[in-house]
Design an enzyme around this catalytic site. Structure first.
Site, PDB file in Angstrom:
ATOM      1  N   CYS A  69      76.930 -20.384  49.097  1.00 26.46           N
ATOM      2  CA  CYS A  69      78.158 -20.096  49.816  1.00 26.46           C
ATOM      3  C   CYS A  69      78.097 -20.555  51.447  1.00 26.46           C
ATOM      4  O   CYS A  69      78.792 -20.627  51.878  1.00 26.46           O
ATOM      5  CB  CYS A  69      78.469 -18.515  49.823  1.00 26.46           C
ATOM      6  SG  CYS A  69      79.246 -18.354  48.171  1.00 26.46           S
ATOM      7  N   ASP A 126      78.844 -13.350  53.144  1.00 28.62           N
ATOM      8  CA  ASP A 126      78.498 -12.607  52.032  1.00 28.62           C
ATOM      9  C   ASP A 126      76.929 -11.954  52.079  1.00 28.62           C
ATOM     10  O   ASP A 126      76.187 -11.947  51.121  1.00 28.62           O
ATOM     11  CB  ASP A 126      78.347 -13.572  50.801  1.00 28.62           C
ATOM     12  CG  ASP A 126      79.596 -14.305  50.346  1.00 28.62           C
ATOM     13  OD1 ASP A 126      80.436 -14.049  51.152  1.00 28.62           O
ATOM     14  OD2 ASP A 126      79.674 -15.109  49.300  1.00 28.62           O
ATOM     15  N   LYS A 176      86.794 -13.226  49.453  1.00 26.95           N
ATOM     16  CA  LYS A 176      87.147 -14.652  48.875  1.00 26.95           C
ATOM     17  C   LYS A 176      86.526 -14.510  47.223  1.00 26.95           C
ATOM     18  O   LYS A 176      85.882 -13.400  46.989  1.00 26.95           O
ATOM     19  CB  LYS A 176      86.339 -15.564  49.469  1.00 26.95           C
ATOM     20  CG  LYS A 176      84.759 -15.415  49.504  1.00 26.95           C
ATOM     21  CD  LYS A 176      84.142 -16.456  50.324  1.00 26.95           C
ATOM     22  CE  LYS A 176      82.598 -16.333  50.182  1.00 26.95           C
ATOM     23  NZ  LYS A 176      82.058 -16.281  48.844  1.00 26.95           N
TER      24      LYS A 176
HETATM   25  C1  VGL Z   1      77.145 -16.473  46.046  1.00 31.12           C
HETATM   26  C2  VGL Z   1      76.854 -17.054  43.750  1.00 31.12           C
HETATM   27  C3  VGL Z   1      77.916 -16.621  43.285  1.00 31.12           C
HETATM   28  C4  VGL Z   1      77.061 -16.641  47.544  1.00 31.12           C
HETATM   29  C5  VGL Z   1      78.454 -16.102  45.523  1.00 31.12           C
HETATM   30  O1  VGL Z   1      77.397 -15.841  48.210  1.00 31.12           O
HETATM   31  O2  VGL Z   1      76.066 -17.629  47.808  1.00 31.12           O
HETATM   32  N1  VGL Z   1      76.484 -17.000  45.044  1.00 31.12           N
HETATM   33  N2  VGL Z   1      78.703 -15.926  44.076  1.00 31.12           N
END
Ligand code: VGL
Ligand code: ZN
Length: 214
Positions: free
Chosen positions: A163, A16, A114
């Site tokens: 994540c 991410d 995802k």
């Molecule tokens: C994430 C919060 C919400 C991440 C993703 O990538 O850590 N954190 N969605």
């Protein structure tokens, strides 16, 4: 000399690294931009490189804006499990959901998206959070890695306490030897570092430095 010689059975999983998680984004990870340089340094060592994208439809269940009366960082019960509510982020097809500039995109073997279902979140690259049917559905990543004879998974990216953390725990649970490249991660809540470190230790996840791989 490399402390962790990287070879054929090793995969890099970049979690991410997307503009919405950078310090100027709607869900800022402090110093999140600093993960890009160490990732770019280690990527060439790996035969198998995966990047994930958080990729939510508008109105996603993890957005506080989808729950009248709730605000970002509240926790609700969702299908019997706690779910943090977040500012709107990484909406499918928006600029903030792209992979960040400076990531070594030509080296990616797989881009895995995802959190794509309206009614369930997916912190982990391996399994969704609990869904309406009470199950954590696999994303298919463990099978992809196993079919390439990967034994060790090295994780980096954002966010260390969300994540990256859940992906590392699931990698270990799927019987991969699991490593987190610590200087190539940053947390949403850096002050809660001890909690994430404890979770890594309990799961047998090993912290390494990017320099150890060079
Ligand atoms: C994430 C919060 C919400 C991440 C993703 O990538 O850590 N954190 N969605
Ligand atoms: Zn998300």
């Amino acid at each position: 000399m490399s402390t962790f010689p990287i070879g054929a059975g090793d995969a890099l999983v970049i979690i991410d690294v997307q503009p919405d998680f950078l310090p100027d984004g709607p869900l800022p990870v402090p110093r999140g931009d600093e993960v890009i340089a160490p990732i770019a340094r280690v990527v060439a060592r790996f035969d198998t490189v995966v990047a994930t994208q958080d990729w939510h439809p508008p109105g996603h269940v993890s957005f506080a804006s989808s729950h009248p009366g709730r605000k970002p960082f509240d926790t609700i019960d969702l299908y019997g499990a706690p779910q943090t509510l977040w500012p709107d982020h990484c909406v499918q097809g928006t600029p903030g959901a792209r992979l960040c500039d400076g990531l070594p995109k030509a080296d990616l073997d797989l881009i895995l998206r995802k959190g794509t279902r309206l009614d369930s979140d997916s912190y982990s690259a391996f399994r969704e959070n609990v869904g309406p049917d009470g199950h954590r559905h696999p994303t298919g990543l463990a099978g992809f890695l196993r079919e390439r004879n990967v034994r060790r998974v090295f994780l980096c990216g954002l966010a260390r306490d969300v994540c990256v953390r859940f992906s590392a725990l699931d990698a270990a649970a799927a019987d991969f030897a699991t490593f987190v490249i610590d200087d190539a991660t940053r947390a949403v809540h850096p002050q809660r570092r001890a909690e994430t470190d404890r979770a890594f230790a309990e799961a047998g996840v090993t912290l390494v430095a990017s320099d150890d791989l060079l």
